[in-house]
Write an enzyme that holds these catalytic residues in place. Structure first.
Site, mmCIF file in Angstrom:
data_model
loop_
_atom_site.group_PDB
_atom_site.id
_atom_site.type_symbol
_atom_site.label_atom_id
_atom_site.label_comp_id
_atom_site.label_asym_id
_atom_site.label_seq_id
_atom_site.Cartn_x
_atom_site.Cartn_y
_atom_site.Cartn_z
ATOM 1 N N LEU A 139 0.818 -1.352 -0.079
ATOM 2 C CA LEU A 139 -0.038 0.127 -0.074
ATOM 3 C C LEU A 139 0.964 1.256 0.166
ATOM 4 O O LEU A 139 2.112 1.347 0.635
ATOM 5 C CB LEU A 139 -0.794 -0.100 1.200
ATOM 6 C CG LEU A 139 -2.075 -1.131 1.447
ATOM 7 C CD1 LEU A 139 -2.716 -0.925 2.842
ATOM 8 C CD2 LEU A 139 -2.968 -1.033 0.284
ATOM 9 N N ASP A 140 0.532 2.299 -0.694
ATOM 10 C CA ASP A 140 1.254 3.678 -0.562
ATOM 11 C C ASP A 140 1.526 3.841 0.992
ATOM 12 O O ASP A 140 0.702 3.552 1.725
ATOM 13 C CB ASP A 140 0.321 4.771 -1.314
ATOM 14 C CG ASP A 140 0.210 4.391 -2.863
ATOM 15 O OD1 ASP A 140 1.194 3.810 -3.336
ATOM 16 O OD2 ASP A 140 -0.733 5.097 -3.316
ATOM 17 N N ARG A 141 2.317 4.840 1.098
ATOM 18 C CA ARG A 141 2.744 5.232 2.362
ATOM 19 C C ARG A 141 1.608 5.777 3.228
ATOM 20 O O ARG A 141 1.469 5.591 4.527
ATOM 21 C CB ARG A 141 3.892 6.355 2.233
ATOM 22 C CG ARG A 141 4.382 6.936 3.618
ATOM 23 C CD ARG A 141 5.559 8.194 3.497
ATOM 24 N NE ARG A 141 5.738 8.570 4.444
ATOM 25 C CZ ARG A 141 6.906 8.100 5.411
ATOM 26 N NH1 ARG A 141 7.720 6.968 4.949
ATOM 27 N NH2 ARG A 141 7.105 8.867 6.693
ATOM 28 N N THR A 143 -1.886 5.327 2.452
ATOM 29 C CA THR A 143 -2.805 4.527 2.458
ATOM 30 C C THR A 143 -2.960 3.692 3.425
ATOM 31 O O THR A 143 -1.876 2.895 4.000
ATOM 32 C CB THR A 143 -2.853 3.650 1.160
ATOM 33 O OG1 THR A 143 -2.989 4.552 0.142
ATOM 34 C CG2 THR A 143 -4.301 2.802 0.838
#
Length: 308
Positions: A139-141, A143
């Site tokens: 997951l993105d930082r 998210t």
């Protein structure tokens, strides 16, 4: 099917349905062990039948024990570092964690600390488990939500293949700007790199195929916001953020893709995860609650307050 961990061995009690099948057939077709791993198990002689090394063409009978040397000691691959983690599900093979905002899934440079992978390595260490930290997806930082780890090499191989086939269902929640008129739909637009920006992606005819399914759960007319449920048929970098921005509904807080900075991060949460267990084939379903909804606007993403 009865399965148990015994030290470094995975022990499987042969069910009636496997009677008269060969060891090799079960390993290949029932457990679906990848070819490279099958070769390694064969060369290393790390498959046993009833505690004995046995030719793989041997026929099985109900009640036999198949043993695989699966839980070997490995380097973590990252430096263990204490950090509280919220565990949604865990057994000998699978770990699912509810990721908080503001941390990377894994290090992007040697020796990096502060990532979820560092915290998972510490968790393993406290369990006396010496195994590589294997994230199945990321997951993105900024998210939040459910993220899946494999705790052994067989589970990792099977889960990677399941992810490629889209057999792992990941459902996201996003809060977007605008009142979405179309309640359900599909965004089929290829995504590629933006040559004018090092980290941004964009819809591009020469990009990779990308498909996002959306379902509007609720709109907030006074705020001109919509709460949207999303499922991915592909897993491109920033896919949800790019697609929602492309159709004119950027995520709240997502300045990179046109969202307003009314929150400190993009309003995106991996709400649920559904998959069949890589070893037992049992259904696993988890929901990841929002860890912190105190920031303005994130309370709109609290499903407990949103009618179905």
């Amino acid at each position: 099917m009865e399965i148990r961990k015994k030290g470094k061995w995975l022990e499987i009690v042969v069910p009636k349905g496997w009677t008269e099948r060969t060891i090799e057939d079960v390993l290949k077709n029932q457990l679906q062990i990848p070819k490279t791993m099958l070769h390694s198990l064969r060369m290393d002689k790390t498959v046993k039948l009833n505690h004995q090394i046995t030719p793989w063409q041997s026929l099985l009978k109900s009640g036999d024990f198949i043993q695989l040397e699966l839980f070997v000691e490995e380097e973590f691959g990252v430096t263990p570092e204490y950090k509280e983690i919220s565990i949604l599900y865990e057994d000998d093979h699978v770990l699912i964690v509810n990721k908080q905002a503001g941390i990377d899934t894994h290090p992007t440079k040697e020796g990096q600390l502060g990532t979820l992978a560092n915290a998972v390595a510490f968790h393993y260490q406290t369990q006396g488990l010496q195994t590589k930290v294997r994230h199945v997806h990321r997951l993105d930082r900024d998210t939040t939500g459910a993220i899946l780890f494999a705790k052994d090499r067989l589970s990792s191989s099977i889960l990677d293949r399941m992810l490629e086939r889209r057999d792992i269902k990941r459902t996201y929640l996003a809060l977007v700007h605008g009142l979405m008129k179309q309640k359900k739909g599909k965004i089929d637009e290829p995504i590629g790199r933006d040559r004018h920006h090092p980290t941004r992606r964009r819809v591009s005819p020469t990009g990779q195929v990308a498909t996002t399914h959306f379902n509007v759960l609720k709109t907030f007319p006074s705020k001109k916001l919509s709460l949207v449920e999303l499922n991915l048929s592909t897993g491109r970098t920033h896919q949800i953020r790019v697609h929602m921005s492309h159709i004119g509904y950027p995520l709240v807080g997502d300045e990179l893709y046109g969202g307003q900075a009314i929150t400190k991060r993009q309003a995106l949460h991996a709400h649920s995860l559904q998959l069949f267990h890589p070893i037992t084939n049992d259904l696993i379903e988890v929901q990841a609650p929002l860890i912190d909804i105190s920031e303005p606007y994130f309370e709109f993403m609290n499903l407990k307050k949103v009618p179905n």
